[in-house]
Write a protein that holds these residues in place. Structure first.
Motif, short mmCIF file in Angstrom:
data_model
loop_
_atom_site.label_atom_id
_atom_site.label_comp_id
_atom_site.label_asym_id
_atom_site.label_seq_id
_atom_site.Cartn_x
_atom_site.Cartn_y
_atom_site.Cartn_z
N GLN A 1 0.83 -1.20 0.00
CA GLN A 1 0.00 0.00 0.00
C GLN A 1 0.87 1.26 0.00
O GLN A 1 0.55 2.24 -0.69
CB GLN A 1 -0.93 -0.02 1.21
N ALA A 2 1.96 1.21 0.76
CA ALA A 2 2.89 2.34 0.77
C ALA A 2 3.53 2.53 -0.60
O ALA A 2 3.62 3.66 -1.12
CB ALA A 2 3.96 2.14 1.83
N LEU A 3 3.96 1.44 -1.20
CA LEU A 3 4.57 1.51 -2.53
C LEU A 3 3.57 2.03 -3.56
O LEU A 3 3.94 2.80 -4.46
CB LEU A 3 5.07 0.13 -2.94
N SER A 4 2.32 1.64 -3.45
CA SER A 4 1.30 2.06 -4.42
C SER A 4 1.18 3.57 -4.48
O SER A 4 0.87 4.13 -5.54
CB SER A 4 -0.05 1.45 -4.06
N ARG A 5 1.41 4.22 -3.37
CA ARG A 5 1.30 5.69 -3.35
C ARG A 5 2.39 6.34 -4.20
O ARG A 5 2.29 7.52 -4.57
CB ARG A 5 1.33 6.19 -1.91
N GLY A 6 3.42 5.57 -4.54
CA GLY A 6 4.47 6.08 -5.41
C GLY A 6 4.01 6.31 -6.83
O GLY A 6 4.69 7.00 -7.61
N PHE A 7 2.87 5.76 -7.20
CA PHE A 7 2.35 5.97 -8.56
C PHE A 7 1.87 7.40 -8.78
O PHE A 7 1.57 7.79 -9.91
CB PHE A 7 1.21 4.99 -8.85
N SER A 8 1.80 8.19 -7.73
CA SER A 8 1.43 9.60 -7.87
C SER A 8 2.66 10.50 -8.00
O SER A 8 2.53 11.72 -8.10
CB SER A 8 0.58 10.04 -6.67
N ASP A 9 3.84 9.92 -8.02
CA ASP A 9 5.07 10.70 -8.09
C ASP A 9 5.19 11.41 -9.44
O ASP A 9 4.76 10.88 -10.46
CB ASP A 9 6.28 9.78 -7.89
N VAL B 1 -3.61 -2.21 -12.39
CA VAL B 1 -4.67 -2.09 -13.39
C VAL B 1 -4.96 -0.61 -13.66
O VAL B 1 -5.11 -0.19 -14.82
CB VAL B 1 -5.95 -2.82 -12.93
N ASP B 2 -5.01 0.20 -12.61
CA ASP B 2 -5.24 1.63 -12.78
C ASP B 2 -4.14 2.26 -13.63
O ASP B 2 -4.41 3.11 -14.50
CB ASP B 2 -5.30 2.33 -11.42
N THR B 3 -2.90 1.85 -13.39
CA THR B 3 -1.77 2.41 -14.12
C THR B 3 -1.80 2.00 -15.59
O THR B 3 -1.61 2.82 -16.49
CB THR B 3 -0.45 1.95 -13.47
N LEU B 4 -2.04 0.74 -15.84
CA LEU B 4 -2.13 0.26 -17.21
C LEU B 4 -3.28 0.91 -17.96
O LEU B 4 -3.18 1.21 -19.15
CB LEU B 4 -2.29 -1.27 -17.22
N SER B 5 -4.38 1.15 -17.27
CA SER B 5 -5.59 1.69 -17.90
C SER B 5 -5.51 3.19 -18.17
O SER B 5 -6.33 3.72 -18.92
CB SER B 5 -6.80 1.41 -17.01
N ASN B 6 -4.53 3.85 -17.59
CA ASN B 6 -4.41 5.30 -17.73
C ASN B 6 -3.71 5.64 -19.05
O ASN B 6 -2.49 5.59 -19.15
CB ASN B 6 -3.63 5.87 -16.55
N ALA B 7 -4.49 6.02 -20.04
CA ALA B 7 -3.94 6.31 -21.37
C ALA B 7 -3.01 7.52 -21.35
O ALA B 7 -2.21 7.71 -22.27
CB ALA B 7 -5.07 6.54 -22.36
N LYS B 8 -3.10 8.36 -20.32
CA LYS B 8 -2.25 9.53 -20.23
C LYS B 8 -0.90 9.22 -19.55
O LYS B 8 0.00 10.07 -19.56
CB LYS B 8 -2.96 10.64 -19.45
N GLU B 9 -0.79 8.04 -19.00
CA GLU B 9 0.45 7.63 -18.35
C GLU B 9 1.52 7.35 -19.41
O GLU B 9 1.23 6.96 -20.54
CB GLU B 9 0.20 6.39 -17.49
N GLU B 10 2.79 7.59 -19.02
CA GLU B 10 3.91 7.32 -19.93
C GLU B 10 3.94 5.83 -20.29
O GLU B 10 3.69 4.96 -19.45
CB GLU B 10 5.22 7.71 -19.26
N SER B 11 4.29 5.54 -21.54
CA SER B 11 4.27 4.16 -22.01
C SER B 11 5.26 3.29 -21.25
O SER B 11 5.03 2.10 -21.04
CB SER B 11 4.55 4.10 -23.52
N MET B 12 6.40 3.87 -20.80
CA MET B 12 7.38 3.07 -20.07
C MET B 12 6.84 2.61 -18.72
O MET B 12 7.26 1.59 -18.18
CB MET B 12 8.69 3.83 -19.90
N VAL B 13 5.89 3.37 -18.18
CA VAL B 13 5.26 2.99 -16.91
C VAL B 13 4.17 1.96 -17.17
O VAL B 13 4.07 0.95 -16.46
CB VAL B 13 4.68 4.23 -16.20
N ARG B 14 3.35 2.20 -18.19
CA ARG B 14 2.27 1.27 -18.52
C ARG B 14 2.82 -0.09 -18.93
O ARG B 14 2.24 -1.13 -18.57
CB ARG B 14 1.39 1.85 -19.63
N HIS B 15 3.90 -0.09 -19.66
CA HIS B 15 4.48 -1.37 -20.08
C HIS B 15 4.93 -2.18 -18.86
O HIS B 15 4.73 -3.40 -18.80
CB HIS B 15 5.66 -1.14 -21.04
N GLU B 16 5.53 -1.49 -17.89
CA GLU B 16 6.01 -2.20 -16.70
C GLU B 16 4.83 -2.73 -15.88
O GLU B 16 4.90 -3.82 -15.29
CB GLU B 16 6.88 -1.28 -15.86
N ALA B 17 3.73 -1.95 -15.86
CA ALA B 17 2.53 -2.41 -15.15
C ALA B 17 1.95 -3.64 -15.84
O ALA B 17 1.49 -4.58 -15.17
CB ALA B 17 1.49 -1.29 -15.11
#
Length: 339
Positions: free
Chosen positions: A229-237, A263-279
């Motif tokens: 849960q703590a790590l998940s908050r890093g997705f807002s960095d 799933v939220d990260t992968l589904s976010n079309a505005k997220e950078e592709s390098m992040v979505r790919h890792e998700a």
């Protein structure tokens, strides 16, 4: 796109050894299915990282480097990662060439910089500093070079010799070590505070990240879910590099508690592709969990090529997890699962 690395010669050992030669042929075949090439890569990664060195070790490094001319940024970024995990200096010239090539995809150049950090290569410090300090350099490469410099300096420091590090369940050479053990057990709240403090150096924040990772393994630890849960908050960095590393850590952990944020990260079309790919690949490591495979299939036609390719690999990983295969590799008897 211009070739991004030193072109390794076909070594005598590779031409003699049928295992390396076969894996190299698969890895460098542009018309081969991507999932098959990835399995060949992880087999070569095992052979390249052997200690002590065998007759297959250096040819395996050359075989991995030979594929750095691929059209797939996803594959090339994974090649750079595997070269960094080899632990052998023979990988250094190939990685330096990737960083020097400004026409190369930033995701690949970032991974090459991170790999030099993993190798602890002091001869690369000048190159890494030039790229970090160049105002025209892309941010993800600058940030990675900064972390790699700190890691190399730390690796060769007297302070490193005095630190006591908690034994990790993971065999990977990470961009930063976990925070050193202290007399008292680390508090997740304190690690999270360090993790999310954007005023601190990335290297220090990464150390908190990997400390939290280690508190989430094995998955039945009482600290596992709170750490995730703590790590998940890093997705807002604000740093895409940082967010991508969070997703990578979740792929290592393969803990069901990470699924919602992935799933939220992968589904976010505005997220950078390098992040979505890792998700996507992290979700692939959770392929035995109910509903994950169906979620991945929703993105097979994603507009971003690196995401589409990651889905191919992730679905192959999901099949590996579902079938209970021993290793994610072409030759299971020879190579362990991917990190």
């Amino acid at each position: 796109m211009a070739p991004s690395a030193v072109q390794p010669e076909e070594s005598t050992a590779a031409s003699i050894d049928p295992t390396v030669a076969a894996l190299r042929a698969t890895l460098t075949a542009e018309d081969a299915p991507l999932a098959k090439r990835f399995r060949a890569l992880f087999s070569l990664k095992y052979l390249a990282a052997q200690q002590p060195v065998t007759h297959q070790t250096i040819p395996a490094i050359d075989a991995i480097a030979a594929a750095l001319v691929s059209d797939s940024a996803l594959l090339k970024h994974e090649l750079a990662y595997c070269l960094g995990q080899s632990g052998h200096d023979e990988a250094v010239p190939h990685l330096q060439a990737v960083i020097e090539n400004r026409e190369e995809d930033a995701m690949c150049r970032h991974e090459a910089a991170e790999a030099l950090g993993a190798l602890g290569d002091k001869s690369s410090l000048d190159l890494l500093k030039r790229r970090r300090d160049d105002p025209t350099e892309v941010e993800v490469v600058k940030e990675t070079c900064d972390i790699a410099i700190d890691r190399i300096v730390w690796e060769h420091s007297d302070a490193r010799k005095l630190e006591k590090l908690k034994a990790s369940d993971f065999a990977s050479i990470d961009p930063a070590p976990p925070l050193a053990e202290t007399a008292s057990a680390p508090e997740i709240s304190e690690l999270e505070k360090t993790l999310l403090d954007t005023k601190l150096p990335l290297f220090e924040r990464y150390r908190a990240m990997f400390a939290l990772r280690d508190l989430a393994s094995p998955p039945d630890l009482p600290t596992a879910v709170p750490a995730i849960q703590a790590l998940s908050r890093g997705f807002s960095d604000p740093s895409a590099l940082f967010r991508h590393e969070i997703a990578f850590v979740f792929g290592q952990l393969s803990h069901p508690a990470s699924i919602p944020s992935l799933v939220d990260t992968l589904s976010n079309a505005k997220e950078e592709s390098m992040v979505r790919h890792e998700a996507a690949e992290a979700l692939g490591s959770l392929g035995e969990e109910e509903g994950v495979e169906e979620i991945l299939k929703k993105f097979v036609d994603d507009p971003e090529k690196v995401v589409r390719e990651s889905i191919i690999v992730a679905l192959d990983m999901a099949e590996y997890e579902r079938n209970g295969e021993i290793q994610y590799a072409t030759i299971p008897s020879a190579a362990p699962a991917a990190a």
